[in-house]
Design a protein around this motif. Sequence first.
Motif, PDB file in Angstrom:
ATOM      1  N   ALA A   1       1.021  -1.413  -0.041  1.00  0.00           N
ATOM      2  CA  ALA A   1       0.003   0.046  -0.004  1.00  0.00           C
ATOM      3  C   ALA A   1       0.889   1.317   0.012  1.00  0.00           C
ATOM      4  O   ALA A   1       0.697   2.106  -0.767  1.00  0.00           O
ATOM      5  CB  ALA A   1      -0.919   0.019   1.183  1.00  0.00           C
ATOM      6  N   ARG A   2       1.909   1.219   0.748  1.00  0.00           N
ATOM      7  CA  ARG A   2       2.946   2.333   0.953  1.00  0.00           C
ATOM      8  C   ARG A   2       3.330   2.666  -0.606  1.00  0.00           C
ATOM      9  O   ARG A   2       3.371   3.738  -1.032  1.00  0.00           O
ATOM     10  CB  ARG A   2       3.942   2.081   1.803  1.00  0.00           C
TER      11      ARG A   2
ATOM     12  N   GLU B   1       0.636   4.340 -16.674  1.00  0.00           N
ATOM     13  CA  GLU B   1       0.695   3.534 -15.332  1.00  0.00           C
ATOM     14  C   GLU B   1      -0.583   3.662 -14.466  1.00  0.00           C
ATOM     15  O   GLU B   1      -0.807   2.523 -13.908  1.00  0.00           O
ATOM     16  CB  GLU B   1       1.682   4.469 -14.594  1.00  0.00           C
ATOM     17  N   LEU B   2      -1.385   4.603 -14.808  1.00  0.00           N
ATOM     18  CA  LEU B   2      -2.447   4.738 -13.653  1.00  0.00           C
ATOM     19  C   LEU B   2      -3.302   3.750 -13.803  1.00  0.00           C
ATOM     20  O   LEU B   2      -3.822   3.404 -12.986  1.00  0.00           O
ATOM     21  CB  LEU B   2      -3.109   6.197 -14.372  1.00  0.00           C
ATOM     22  N   LYS B   3      -3.725   3.084 -14.951  1.00  0.00           N
ATOM     23  CA  LYS B   3      -4.526   2.199 -15.059  1.00  0.00           C
ATOM     24  C   LYS B   3      -4.136   0.873 -14.069  1.00  0.00           C
ATOM     25  O   LYS B   3      -5.041   0.389 -13.440  1.00  0.00           O
ATOM     26  CB  LYS B   3      -4.745   1.481 -16.627  1.00  0.00           C
TER      27      LYS B   3
ATOM     28  N   ALA C   1       3.798   5.473  -5.530  1.00  0.00           N
ATOM     29  CA  ALA C   1       3.706   5.456  -7.132  1.00  0.00           C
ATOM     30  C   ALA C   1       2.570   6.546  -7.409  1.00  0.00           C
ATOM     31  O   ALA C   1       2.591   7.313  -8.602  1.00  0.00           O
ATOM     32  CB  ALA C   1       3.229   4.234  -7.587  1.00  0.00           C
ATOM     33  N   TYR C   2       1.368   6.801  -6.652  1.00  0.00           N
ATOM     34  CA  TYR C   2       0.443   7.754  -6.919  1.00  0.00           C
ATOM     35  C   TYR C   2       1.178   9.325  -6.567  1.00  0.00           C
ATOM     36  O   TYR C   2       0.770  10.208  -7.523  1.00  0.00           O
ATOM     37  CB  TYR C   2      -0.878   7.633  -5.876  1.00  0.00           C
ATOM     38  N   ASP C   3       1.949   9.033  -5.746  1.00  0.00           N
ATOM     39  CA  ASP C   3       2.753  10.647  -5.347  1.00  0.00           C
ATOM     40  C   ASP C   3       3.613  11.124  -6.400  1.00  0.00           C
ATOM     41  O   ASP C   3       3.682  12.164  -6.285  1.00  0.00           O
ATOM     42  CB  ASP C   3       3.443  10.278  -4.059  1.00  0.00           C
ATOM     43  N   LYS C   4       3.910  10.137  -7.048  1.00  0.00           N
ATOM     44  CA  LYS C   4       4.696  10.768  -8.396  1.00  0.00           C
ATOM     45  C   LYS C   4       4.178  11.711  -8.986  1.00  0.00           C
ATOM     46  O   LYS C   4       4.638  12.599  -9.762  1.00  0.00           O
ATOM     47  CB  LYS C   4       5.120   9.449  -9.215  1.00  0.00           C
TER      48      LYS C   4
END
Lengths: 624, 920
Positions: free
Chosen positions: A314-315, A339-341, A320-323
């Motif tokens: 999760a971290r 990447e998002l998908k 990855a989201y934070d990128k």
Amino acid sequence: MAHSARRDSPELPDLSLLKRLVRDQLIYLLEQLPGKKDLFIDSDLMSPLDRIANVSTLKQHEVDKLYKVEHKPIVSISDQYVLLLVTGGPLICFLIRPRIQTVKWICDVVNADKAVGKFRRYKIIFTPQKFYACEAVLEEQGVFGDVTTDEWAFYLLPLDEDIISLELPEFFRDNFLAGDQRWVRTAGSALHLLHSLFGPFSKVYGIGRCSKMTYESWREQVEQGEQKARHAEIGNVFLIDRDVDFVTPLCSQVVYEGLVDDIFRIKCGCVEFGPEVTSSDKSIKVMLNSQDKVFNEIRNEHFSNVFGFLSQKARNLQTAYDKRRGMDIQQMKTFVSEELKGLKQEHRLLSLHISASESIMKKKTKQDFQELLKTEHCLLEGFEIRECISFIEEHINRQISMIESLRLLCLLSVTENGLLPKDFKSLKAQYLQSYGADHLLTFSNLRQLGLLVEQQPGETLTVMESKVGKLVNDRAAVKLTDAFSSLAKKSHFRALSKKLNLIPKSEEDYDLRVPRDMAYIFSGAYIPLSCKIIEQVLERDGWTGLEEVTRLINGHEFAVTGADPKSKSDARRIILVMFLGGCTFSEISALRFLGKEKGYKFIVVTTAITNSSRLLEALLDNNI
Amino acid sequence: MSTHLHLVLVVLHGVQHVDQLVEQSQNRDGIDWTLTKLLQVEGSRTRGLLLALRVQVQVQVRGICGDHQVLVLMRLGGHHIDGGTSGPDNWTRTQNQNRLTATGLTSAAPQRVKLSLSTLSLELSLSTTPRGEGVVTMETGQEREPVSANEVIWKENGSFPPIVFELELQSPEENRPARLCYRTPASSCGSVLVRRQNRLLCADPDLIILLSMAFITANWNPLGDAFYRKTELYEMFWSLRDGLRDSLVAAAPYGGPIALLREPLRRSPSTRPQLEIYSASGVSIASFPVRTRVQHTTCPRVTSLFPSPVLPVFQWKSGPVVHLGWSVNDELLCVQEDGTVLIYDLFGSFKRHFSMGQEVVQSQVLEAKVFHSPYGTGVAIVTGSSRFTLATNIEDLKLRRLPEVPGLQGWPSCWAVLTQDRQTKVLVSSGPELYVLDNTSCTAVYPPGLSPQAGSIVHMSVSFSYKYLALFTETGRLWTGLSNLQERLSEVDTKQAATPKQMVWCRRPRSQQPSVVLMWDRLLLVVGSCNDSIQFPLEDQSVLVGELDGVRVIGSSSQELLQEVPLVCQDIFKIASMAPGALLLEAHREYEKSSQKADEYLREIKEQNVLGDAVRQCVEAAAHEYDPDTQKALMRAASFGKCFLTEFSPDQFVTTCRELRVLNAVRESSVGMPLTHTQYPALMTLQVLIDRLVYRQFYPLAIEVCRYLKIPDYQGVSRVLKHWASCKVQQKDLTDEAIARAVCAKVGDSPGVSYSDIAAKAYECGRPELAIKLLDFEARSGEQVPLLLKMKRSQLALSKAVESGDTDLVYTVVTYLKNDMNRGDFFMTLRNQPVALSLYRQFCKLQEPQTLKDLFNQDDDHQELGNFYVTSSYRDKRLEGRLAQLQSAVDEYNKAKNDFAAKVKVSPVHQVCPPGVDGL
């Protein structure tokens, strides 16, 4: 898994070939039947069929309506089936397992049709093969001329890239309980199919009566067919009967995949998470295989590691989201498109598995799971049997779970090589009172299979007893007998476990994060017997040195070197393990672990995925 | 450039002392005469001049040469060429053909042929005895020396030019012909060659070629544009006392067997006619009736005709036979006077019989014909009341009575069966009229263009393919045309008044000059449509057999094949032929001699760019030749030519080689199947050929053929072995043990041979013990079961089924046993087979619960009985029923001494009902 895999692991052959073959054959069969048709499918063929060909494929080949075969008698004209049949098309196709019951039901349908003077064509497609007995029933019921039959050679369903299932749960009961060997040939044919696609095998090992018969059946088919020289993709084959090792499936599974199976029941590689997991009203069906990246990483992990892993994951996901922050438009664009998908998908799965784990935790803590595990481990090690028996008694009397209680009883009997007569009587009486007298027949089945037996007093000790009995008085003799009986408790399982070192020394702490051996799948308490045998045989390249073990298991072992002209060295390290009578996810995990350790790749073929509940449910005899 | 002269003298059966001859010939060393030298003519390209004297029933001297060769011939002829009685005037030159033929020789009288070559003259006096043995006198110069019948003496002055002598002689020890060839030292490797019993004692390969080459054209006879040749196939093995006289003879086409019925019309019961079956080479296959079958009455009808069975063996004991014929399956059909047709196999065992209709019994069969059509083998008869009856296919018998022929009384003068438009018709000549009979009508027809003065038709013949028809009229005219009578091919006056004994079409696929062969008592006439004809004298009674590509002439001592020489052979062997194949053959011959001329010939072919054609021609011609030496020479030439070709597919060469080897093997006189290369692929596929070999029990040969042609085992070798084994088990004189061992040793585990099939055969022959022994070899136990069941070895069948691991099979046996045995035995049997028992229990659980109960009862398995009652109590809907069932369960548990279960049961039954009862 924390453990790093050996670099030179061979590539697994492409098992999806099996799927394509079977699908093509089904389509061919359907095309043989021109025009619109209704398809009746055996209920337990539904999910396997779904993996092969979905509804739209069927519709493409003019399947009009799909029905499930249910064994309800056709009583009157107003019955819903007759209604269905009256409205249905002129061609009815049944896709069924070759079971007498189903065939009888079809006969009833046909006869009912005949009675109302409706003419229709009937086609029965038996899968994977038809049995003479089924045809005999058709003949007996007088509909042999009205139906045509065919076979759909759907032997093998690849559940994952290393798991193939025959989807024959009844194999276990039919073969081991009823002594009906009708499925042996099926297993042989399945092996033959694998051989013709991925063979030739260079070595075949096996243990157990059924394995031997399967091997012979396969051999026969090979001899009858024509041989083609191919590149072997699978080197060695190991056949093993379920009744060689009943202990392993009777233990509680603590590896993630096994736990999910125990609790949610994985059906055909697919699990349905209920509302308590999805935290919504709907339940979700999830495919559990190596395609699922999250699951792929945790499936073989001991459950205690899963949470840590999931939170780490999760971290990572968050990072990855934070990128996204601080990206310019262009970078954002690529991030969204590429990447998002994947991240979203991962996110969804992650949350699903987290909630599943939570749900598991809830269930397991509620019923004092630790206590249960402790009892199991004691049983496996043969310590404090009295305490264990009291725990089981309590379990029974509290009516915690009918199957669980039975499982513990069986585990007790198998590890102790039978119960003392007085224990047996009292436990059985308590069980029957607790769960109903109709389990009397279940007990009879269990006894027949040797899962739950009474120690025959003085069977092995008669000579000794009689000698001793003459010397001492009666009272002492009783005690002595008890003592001898406890001697006799050095059962087959005990001996085997000693011989093969199945129980790791409990003094040291077992680090479940970095497993040393296959015992990690049972929290370091026990190395599954079946997997240990496989390991030993592969190591020794045969049965030499294992004579004692095979004697205890009761034989029928074999090792045959096949024609092996030029198999790739890679293929030699791909090993097909065929479990006749089912195998558990824990065993698969253990084999995967073994493979990583030794640089093997295992492909598991099983008649069905099993676990303790399925195993025992198959033996219940309280169906009304 | 080069010229060869081959002079060949053939002397038949004249000499008895080989040694003496050898000695004599050795004495003849030191003659220096080379005709080759003599004939070298500058600037000419003569390939050869051939003078062949063939002494047999006919003597012919022929020289053929090209234009430039005429010079040479003139030089020879200018001195003197004498044709004996025929005289030089009879040397004729036909237009377009540079050919000289001596005609007008008749066979009966002794012939004299005289050749004079300048100072030398060679005179041959030939006389023929009735058996065709020739006596030769040779005279040289002015001296004349008489010779006795048993030796040949030649004398010559220094310039006598024999290059090659070939003498066939009868050695006294073996009754086999030996051959002595002599060659003067004039040729490069002059040597003595003695061939005895096909072994070369002293060989000179060149010489063999030379000899065979010489012979190739020696027996060619021109007919129109084409040549006809008569090749000897076999010296018949049989020794017939009276030849073929007074016998009914039937020979099957495609080199099939020959059936011979002696004196069919003799009816006195003491001496009945004899029936014998021979292979095409005259090896006896069976004499009828075979000794062992005497006890078996062939058919009830026959015995009623001749009630006394004490007849000597080897005699026909059925009714008088009108006609014999062979079916396509090599079965012998004997049409009796009363319309019964008896069918025998090749070995004379009776197979079955059928009748051509009830009315025939009264009216009797006058004549019958067996014919082959696309539908199989048919039989046609004409009865005493002049009615025709047809059966188109004897396998699927449907009799058709044809309509009446107007005005026909008694015997029709002649008739034939036609197959046209998928209909079988009969063409019949009645007086001056000709009718076609089909199913419904009788139509009068007129052959187009038949001259009105020709008279009525007395003989007719249909070609092998049913496409052509030949009619012979009482005035000796021969009309040929299409069999649908739409078109005339020719009409020839044969100048023979008598009706021929036999008339057969002789043609080959893509025939240039189809002809009809007519046979009279002492004459064989080949008449082509070009008005040309060839006469062959006949020594004795012969029979003509029409083949796809020729006619076989079967005589009492030898058998010959008369056929049109295929075009490709003509091209190659015709003297002075410049065809590419001929040049290639010559080139190779020179090459063998290490002569540089090889290159010249080869260059010539290559200049024309026809080397590929040359090779193809040689290969093709080799296929059509009957003599292995010629075949070899041609194939060697082809292989030689092939070396100079790139990108030439060897397929044709390889296949032809293979086929020739197979054909040569089956032509071997011990096998006796004189198949030609044209017949082989036409109807005889390889499968059929192997089947025929197997049918004749030539198993080793059949296996060799299969192996040689690399036929997959299960189609080839295994099939042969299977037949062999099936035949082997019928041998009554061997013990079961010996046969089983022999079969196992041979068959081993050849793929595709099923021991159970062999065992089934053994069982059919009434040897169940052997069958069981053989079944033991069967690897697949599944295969053993059906036969075991048939043999009523049900116990064994059951255990074998269990062994096979095939539950379906076990179930089959169980079902069979269930119906076959009484219940008690059935249960007892099952008891010994736990696998079968549990299978049956499973079935009973679902289908027949009562049987299950009986089963447990039988075993006194009270525990299971108790369980059974409990289970069935669930099914009972009434409470009382349930209680009763449960009570029975308690009883059973008590009996099983399972107190625990009994007690558990008793208490809850009365207090709580079993689950599911609550709703009631």
